[in-house]
Design an enzyme around this catalytic site. Sequence first.
Site, PDB file in Angstrom:
ATOM      1  N   ASP A  64      53.035 -29.386  13.951  1.00  0.00           N
ATOM      2  CA  ASP A  64      54.169 -30.299  13.880  1.00  0.00           C
ATOM      3  C   ASP A  64      54.066 -31.131  12.597  1.00  0.00           C
ATOM      4  O   ASP A  64      53.032 -31.149  11.921  1.00  0.00           O
ATOM      5  CB  ASP A  64      54.157 -31.246  15.087  1.00  0.00           C
ATOM      6  N   ASP A  91      56.496 -26.030  13.982  1.00  0.00           N
ATOM      7  CA  ASP A  91      56.842 -26.331  15.373  1.00  0.00           C
ATOM      8  C   ASP A  91      57.884 -27.453  15.415  1.00  0.00           C
ATOM      9  O   ASP A  91      59.057 -27.205  15.182  1.00  0.00           O
ATOM     10  CB  ASP A  91      55.571 -26.700  16.142  1.00  0.00           C
ATOM     11  N   ASP A  92      57.500 -28.664  15.702  1.00  0.00           N
ATOM     12  CA  ASP A  92      58.445 -29.777  15.827  1.00  0.00           C
ATOM     13  C   ASP A  92      58.275 -30.769  14.673  1.00  0.00           C
ATOM     14  O   ASP A  92      57.203 -30.867  14.070  1.00  0.00           O
ATOM     15  CB  ASP A  92      58.211 -30.529  17.146  1.00  0.00           C
ATOM     16  N   ASP A 144      56.197 -34.492  17.910  1.00  0.00           N
ATOM     17  CA  ASP A 144      55.842 -33.975  19.234  1.00  0.00           C
ATOM     18  C   ASP A 144      55.235 -35.110  20.050  1.00  0.00           C
ATOM     19  O   ASP A 144      54.278 -35.756  19.619  1.00  0.00           O
ATOM     20  CB  ASP A 144      54.841 -32.832  19.098  1.00  0.00           C
ATOM     21  N   LYS A 146      60.692 -34.170  19.777  1.00  0.00           N
ATOM     22  CA  LYS A 146      60.333 -33.802  21.151  1.00  0.00           C
ATOM     23  C   LYS A 146      59.817 -35.076  21.816  1.00  0.00           C
ATOM     24  O   LYS A 146      58.725 -35.562  21.510  1.00  0.00           O
ATOM     25  CB  LYS A 146      59.270 -32.712  21.182  1.00  0.00           C
ATOM     26  N   ALA A 192      81.567 -55.327  14.445  1.00  0.00           N
ATOM     27  CA  ALA A 192      80.721 -54.649  15.434  1.00  0.00           C
ATOM     28  C   ALA A 192      79.939 -53.558  14.718  1.00  0.00           C
ATOM     29  O   ALA A 192      80.285 -53.162  13.602  1.00  0.00           O
ATOM     30  CB  ALA A 192      81.586 -54.055  16.553  1.00  0.00           C
TER      31      ALA A 192
END
Length: 616
Positions: free
Chosen positions: A396, A420-421, A424, A462, A608
């Site tokens: 990751d 991968d991510d 993680d 993730k 806002a």
Amino acid sequence: MKKPINIPYFKLLLIIIMGAIMVSCSKDDDAEVINDTVPGVASLVLPEKNTECEVGAVVANMAEVAFEWSEASDAERYDLVITNLVTQEVTQRPNLNTTSLVVRLERGNPYTWKVISKNDGEETTASESYRFYVAGVPGSNNVPFPATLVSPASGVMVSPVDGKVTLQWDAASTDTDGDPLTYTLYADTVDGDQEPPEEWTGLTETSIEIEVEPNSIYYWHVETTDGKNTAISNTFSFRTGENTSSIQGEVVSTSQEILDAIAAAMPGENIYIRGGEYTFDSTIKINTSGSASNMISLLAHPEDDSRPKFDFSSMSENSSNRGIELEASYWHIKGIDVFKAGDNGMLITGNNNIIEFSTFSECSDTGLQLDNGAANNTILNCDSFFNADSSLENADGFAAKLEVGTGNKFIGCRAWRNLDDGWDGYLRNNDNVTTTYENCWAIENGYLKDGSPSGGDGNGFKTGGSDNKDLKHDAIYMNCLAVGNASDGFDHNSNRGEVTLYNCSAYDNGRNYAFGNTNPLEKLTIKNSNVLGEVGSIDATTLDVTNNSWMDGIETTFEDFESIDYEELTGPRKEDGSLPDVSFFHLTPSSDLIDKGVDVGLPFNGSAPDLGAFEY
């Protein structure tokens, strides 16, 4: 016997009269009484500070200006002092016994005025000085107030730090016409009038750091312009002393010196690493802790143009071959590039550390991982990219996972093209953990360095997950981007905790949101966020989802954004390590995503918050 002397009566009377006169003259009954109490400060009333004053009768180029001030305690007279800031001509009206006066002044000029309180004593007291402007011919443009030089004060000695001195002045950002002002600095060793370099012109800030030579006399002034008229400040001078260094600590320039300095480091010590490439064939272990008041720092040398690169490419791929293992607490590591470690680029198991402006790339596992109880660490302005293992199953960008502790923060970090991510948060043997993500960007994870699909999970963020699908990893995302990731932008992955998204953006992911109803989150909060394309799944035991781009009849299209090209997201950082300025996903003036949010405690412009990671 002698006869007594007889004093004639008129002589005796004369003696008595003279004595009385002498006694009378010896007394102080008629002496002048002097008031030696220090007079108070007069408060200035008119003209008001930093304003264009109202004028009375105008004769030729002269106008009547009314001055008024309040009485000062123990004051019997006042001196009115008026200075033309263009010509430096001083107009003085001394020994006034009133608190107002009309004075004729030349039109079209800025002035200062003050009042000096006086009595018969030796002490006087001056009021503060007010600036004001006497308008010129109707329709003309007012000359701006000249800058007031602040530092260095004229005539002082200054010790340059790393060969530099900061010059500071006081000036308004606009003139009395409302025109924006810019400044040009003149500074030299001749007379303060030599042509300045281009970077000293058109300044909008009121300070600048310049390079100087030691043991020299410098002259400087500032010119203020509204684009039509220019006002020139006084000229100050200062002398430079010997150059001093901002470096207070040990400077190292070889791999062995780095290892030795880390091994011998004590609380409060700074270690500065010269720019260049350093080769290591084994893990750098950091075991000695600093303290909250005396952190240990491992820093890139601030005077070098190149960064220190820790090259671990001689390591084989193995789970024990990490680049840096930070087991200690209270370390500050800044400006280091960690490259091609055999496992994690850096594994943190200590607490209260700061990892800043560093990179982790092409490692055989996650670039930077927090594990084994690591708590309250801050990862600031760091990048992690191109991390991949040979089996194409792991690695990751960043991970707060497995047995990680709570209270860790990622701020201003980027993760891209990790196998991968991007991030993680998978847990094992630990529960009820909270991790915070602020201004973090996850880009094209699930792809390799060359852009080909990696075969990894490919999520941007993730949020959690666990072997038995029962552990809670609370995650808070603020102003985060998930863009172009192969699978999910924001991923549930059986996390049973609470996830909050404030002002986040997602675009061009496999699924932008993936919060499923199997093993659902305990609570999901999404506010002020925008998604371009399909939103994805939004499920949890408890939902608090309001004021987002797919709600309340809002239609989000490409026309809402200045750019949807996310290639610029991986560009160079700013000099201080902060994220680059980009146009990606910034709202256009006509976007209906502006001011459609709800106040969640984050700063915003307008009435806002806007929807998404960037305020218009």
